[in-house]
Design an enzyme around this catalytic site. Structure first.
Site, PDB file in Angstrom:
ATOM      1  N   SER A   3       0.732  -1.192   0.051  1.00 11.77           N
ATOM      2  CA  SER A   3      -0.082   0.102  -0.149  1.00 11.77           C
ATOM      3  C   SER A   3       0.746   1.121  -0.083  1.00 11.77           C
ATOM      4  O   SER A   3       0.122   2.438  -0.113  1.00 11.77           O
ATOM      5  CB  SER A   3      -1.019  -0.166   1.172  1.00 11.77           C
ATOM      6  OG  SER A   3      -2.052  -1.092   0.953  1.00 11.77           O
ATOM      7  N   TYR A  55     -10.628   2.395   5.568  1.00 14.02           N
ATOM      8  CA  TYR A  55      -9.568   2.105   4.582  1.00 14.02           C
ATOM      9  C   TYR A  55     -10.226   1.181   3.752  1.00 14.02           C
ATOM     10  O   TYR A  55     -10.874  -0.093   3.944  1.00 14.02           O
ATOM     11  CB  TYR A  55      -8.421   1.507   5.573  1.00 14.02           C
ATOM     12  CG  TYR A  55      -7.050   1.282   4.863  1.00 14.02           C
ATOM     13  CD1 TYR A  55      -6.379   2.108   4.576  1.00 14.02           C
ATOM     14  CD2 TYR A  55      -6.623   0.179   4.126  1.00 14.02           C
ATOM     15  CE1 TYR A  55      -4.941   2.151   3.994  1.00 14.02           C
ATOM     16  CE2 TYR A  55      -5.702  -0.165   3.563  1.00 14.02           C
ATOM     17  CZ  TYR A  55      -4.696   1.182   3.144  1.00 14.02           C
ATOM     18  OH  TYR A  55      -3.574   0.837   2.277  1.00 14.02           O
ATOM     19  N   SER A  56      -9.868   1.473   2.335  1.00 16.40           N
ATOM     20  CA  SER A  56     -10.552   0.630   1.166  1.00 16.40           C
ATOM     21  C   SER A  56      -9.546   0.948   0.017  1.00 16.40           C
ATOM     22  O   SER A  56      -9.458   1.979  -0.450  1.00 16.40           O
ATOM     23  CB  SER A  56     -11.965   1.015   0.985  1.00 16.40           C
ATOM     24  OG  SER A  56     -12.432   0.458  -0.167  1.00 16.40           O
ATOM     25  N   ASN A  57      -9.167  -0.366  -0.372  1.00 16.13           N
ATOM     26  CA  ASN A  57      -7.947  -0.431  -1.609  1.00 16.13           C
ATOM     27  C   ASN A  57      -8.982   0.023  -2.641  1.00 16.13           C
ATOM     28  O   ASN A  57      -8.288   0.626  -3.824  1.00 16.13           O
ATOM     29  CB  ASN A  57      -7.922  -1.756  -1.626  1.00 16.13           C
ATOM     30  CG  ASN A  57      -6.455  -2.082  -0.677  1.00 16.13           C
ATOM     31  OD1 ASN A  57      -5.462  -1.618  -0.753  1.00 16.13           O
ATOM     32  ND2 ASN A  57      -6.995  -3.251   0.092  1.00 16.13           N
ATOM     33  N   GLY A 106       2.889  -0.876   3.819  1.00 12.05           N
ATOM     34  CA  GLY A 106       2.378  -1.453   3.111  1.00 12.05           C
ATOM     35  C   GLY A 106       2.345  -2.864   3.314  1.00 12.05           C
ATOM     36  O   GLY A 106       3.428  -3.381   3.759  1.00 12.05           O
TER      37      GLY A 106
END
Length: 366
Positions: free
Chosen positions: A83, A179-181, A321
């Site tokens: 990330s 949090y969201s990719n 990440g």
């Protein structure tokens, strides 16, 4: 902050606890001791690059680079940075903001009309800023992709979005932080729509070539390898499970949220250049550093950039990440210190995650 399909891993490995030749000493310093502790606690390998206020850099290693052969950990080896990719994506978006091609307060639908629709999800009500700050309410896709799927399957960005849109919105846009990719998949799609170029080309031109990141790249479709010398990455399904080598995977499940490969030294160079104003005008950097709380953790999230408290006072700015096989943590302080630490498995529990964070804190505060 788990990236797409991150797997919990556990205590493992034997092997030497050795500094790199350039940093060998009769008694290990605090950074080396911190890496040694990570290996004793189960990490196959740990690597660090630390830069002080004067620009002096030291690199460190501990553990073994390959559990099967016992090979040494390559000094400043390449790793999957998960990330941390989000910060690169956010920088490109904000550069386009500075050029007048994107507005942070424009709606997603202004760039991707009709694409974002679902249960309580509407791209006409979600802003670009909310994507970058994880306040959109759009669900996470990563928890619905297994590590086994990720290892061999190629995902188009639209595939990732389609997975997320099967689920209901987590909250109304702007209401809270989560949090969201998926947010960064959409940010990457916006970059491509606005520029008419692949995201990877824009990153390479606008960031890697601009500041000389010679060991950082966005893997091409189907490229499951890591180009340069690297420690192998591992995963375990539980604390007692046998380690599984996940070095070679198709990272497309991460895309704009987590696909990139780099080294600790290149990450330090990147975050230092960013905070020094060499990648963004002052106005956009200020927007990036405008944060919201991350729950009750004491950390704060801006636009693809996080701040975390240091035990010796102040904060450092970075991201971090996780992607199956690797975890990276670190960042830079406003007074010029830079730290990046990588380990070759995602910690299996809170204690393991805290151990990595403590090693970062020690490197900054020693």
């Amino acid at each position: 902050m788990a990236a797409a399909a991150a797997m919990a891993v556990a205590v493992m490995t034997t092997g030497a606890l050795a500094p790199s030749p350039a940093t060998a000493a009769a008694r290990p310093d605090a950074v080396q001791q911190g890496l040694n502790a990570l290996v004793r606690d189960g990490q196959p390998a740990a690597l660090a690059s630390v830069e002080d206020r004067a620009g002096r850099t030291r690199t460190y290693t501990a553990g073994v680079g390959d559990l099967a052969t016992g090979a040494k950990v390559p000094r400043d080896g390449q790793v999957r940075i998960g990330s941390n990719t989000k910060t690169f994506t956010a920088v490109v978006v904000l550069q386009l903001v500075a050029e007048g091609k994107i507005s942070l307060d424009a709606k997603v639908d202004d760039y991707l009309p009709g694409l974002v629709r679902g249960k309580g999800i509407d791209g006409r009500r979600i802003t670009v800023r909310e994507l970058l700050q994880h306040t959109s309410g759009i669900p996470e896709y990563g928890e619905h992709i297994t590590d086994e799927e990720m290892k061999d399957r190629y995902f188009e960005p639209r595939d990732l979005l389609d997975i997320a849109l099967r689920y209901e919105a987590e909250f109304e846009p702007g209401e809270k932080w989560s949090y969201s990719n998926t947010n960064y998949v959409l940010a990457g799609l916006i970059v491509q729509k606005v520029t008419g170029r692949p995201l990877t080309e824009e990153m390479d031109r606008r960031i890697m070539k601009r500041i000389g990141l010679r060991h950082t790249y966005f893997p091409a479709p189907g490229d499951k390898t890591i180009r340069e010398p690297h420690p192998r990455g591992y995963a375990r399904s539980s604390a007692g499970a046998t380690p599984v080598d996940f070095t070679e995977v198709d990272p497309s499940a991460g895309w704009a949220a987590g696909q990139m490969i780099s080294t600790n030294s290149d990450l330090n160079r990147f975050f230092t250049a960013l905070l020094d104003g060499r990648l963004l005008p002052a106005a956009q950097l200020a927007q990036m550093r405008t944060t919201v709380p991350v729950g009750d953790t004491g950390s704060h999230y801006g636009l693809g950039l996080m701040s975390r408290q240091l035990s010796c006072g102040g904060v450092y700015w970075g991201h971090g990440g996780d992607i199956v096989g690797y975890e990276t943590r670190g960042g830079v302080t406003d007074d010029g210190r830079a730290v990046s630490i990588a380990v070759t498995s995602i910690p299996p529990d809170d204690a393991g995650m805290k151990g990595v964070q403590n090693a970062v804190d020690t490197a900054f505060c020693r």
